[in-house]
Motif scaffolding. Structure first.
Motif, PDB file in Angstrom:
ATOM      1  N   VAL A   1       0.852  -1.180  -0.106  1.00 50.05           N
ATOM      2  CA  VAL A   1       0.030  -0.002  -0.017  1.00 50.05           C
ATOM      3  C   VAL A   1       0.833   1.288  -0.007  1.00 50.05           C
ATOM      4  N   LEU A   2       1.895   1.194   0.684  1.00 48.40           N
ATOM      5  CA  LEU A   2       2.868   2.456   0.751  1.00 48.40           C
ATOM      6  C   LEU A   2       3.522   2.637  -0.608  1.00 48.40           C
ATOM      7  N   LEU A   3       3.846   1.475  -1.326  1.00 42.35           N
ATOM      8  CA  LEU A   3       4.376   1.675  -2.659  1.00 42.35           C
ATOM      9  C   LEU A   3       3.443   1.947  -3.600  1.00 42.35           C
ATOM     10  N   HIS A   4       2.211   1.774  -3.265  1.00 40.57           N
ATOM     11  CA  HIS A   4       1.120   1.991  -4.331  1.00 40.57           C
ATOM     12  C   HIS A   4       0.840   3.818  -4.248  1.00 40.57           C
ATOM     13  N   GLU A   5       1.056   4.145  -2.986  1.00 41.25           N
ATOM     14  CA  GLU A   5       0.778   5.851  -2.844  1.00 41.25           C
ATOM     15  C   GLU A   5       2.031   6.330  -3.167  1.00 41.25           C
ATOM     16  N   LEU A   6       3.119   5.936  -3.035  1.00 41.13           N
ATOM     17  CA  LEU A   6       4.374   6.360  -3.527  1.00 41.13           C
ATOM     18  C   LEU A   6       4.537   6.487  -4.885  1.00 41.13           C
ATOM     19  N   ALA A   7       4.027   5.464  -5.766  1.00 43.43           N
ATOM     20  CA  ALA A   7       3.894   5.505  -6.902  1.00 43.43           C
ATOM     21  C   ALA A   7       3.113   6.696  -7.669  1.00 43.43           C
ATOM     22  N   HIS A   8       2.004   6.970  -6.959  1.00 36.11           N
ATOM     23  CA  HIS A   8       1.365   7.934  -7.383  1.00 36.11           C
ATOM     24  C   HIS A   8       1.865   9.286  -7.310  1.00 36.11           C
TER      25      HIS A   8
END
Length: 217
Positions: free
Chosen positions: A165-172
């Motif tokens: 989830v952290l990586l998902h938001e970082l990717a944004h």
């Protein structure tokens, strides 16, 4: 990567989740688990390895080994007893882990580490914090502000799920939408599919909106 199960000790000392098989007393209310708890257990069960030991007479032990949960039981246990105690030990481990969740500072440090490891440090959030007002999404990001917020409902879930989830938001912070470029970024994380499967189980059980669809190959 998960360790080779054959390389682990056959009967290690009882760890924090060690327990002697004595059926816990249950009140009527103890059977009323939430849908999220059922879904989390179902997802966790798919990554459980049970090891039977003739040297183990009474105690049952569970511990994490990479992405897997190892449950050590006496060889004499029936299949029904095995299923019951696997459930008990999964609940016990989850309860222990929920007490060790990261604070906001730890979450920011974790985000920085993940950005460096998977995105060459290009995703640089201004803030990363837990919030209690996100009940229909796991995380959110405001690229203009560089802020990332994670739902408190993730606390106590496996680390690889929180990392996803952290990586998902970082990717944004790098790609705002959910197009091919976005999913290409997440391909670098080896546990993306497993984490999505875990969260999909919780989503299905709670009737929440589905996760954004992954890019089709």
């Amino acid at each position: 990567m998960p360790a080779d199960p054959s390389s682990g000790p056959a009967d290690p000392p009882s760890g924090p989740a060690g327990k002697t098989p004595k059926p816990p007393a249950r009140s009527a209310g103890s059977h009323q688990h939430s849908a999220a708890a059922h879904a989390a257990r179902a997802a966790a069960m798919s990554a459980v390895e049970v090891r039977r030991s003739t040297r183990r007479r009474k105690s049952v032990t569970a511990y994490r080994e990479g992405d897997r949960t190892i449950v050590l039981i006496p060889a004499r246990m029936s299949q029904a007893e095995e299923r019951r105690w696997v459930g008990v030990m999964l609940d016990k481990l989850a309860a222990q882990e929920s007490k060790r969740h990261l604070g906001d500072t730890g979450l920011e440090e974790r985000a920085a580490r993940l950005s460096a490891q998977y995105f060459d440090g290009r995703a640089k959030p201004a803030s990363v914090r837990w919030v209690t007002n996100q009940n229909t999404r796991w995380g959110s990001c405001t690229p203009a502000e560089g802020s990332i917020r994670l739902s408190h409902r993730l606390q106590g879930m496996p680390e690889y799920v929180v990392d996803y989830v952290l990586l998902h938001e970082l990717a944004h912070l790098l790609v705002p939408g959910h197009g091919p470029d976005f999913w290409r970024l997440l391909e670098a994380y080896p546990r993306t599919e497993r984490a999505r499967g875990f969260l999909e189980g919780v989503v299905a059980a709670e009737g929440l909106p589905r996760l954004p669809a992954a890019r089709e190959e």
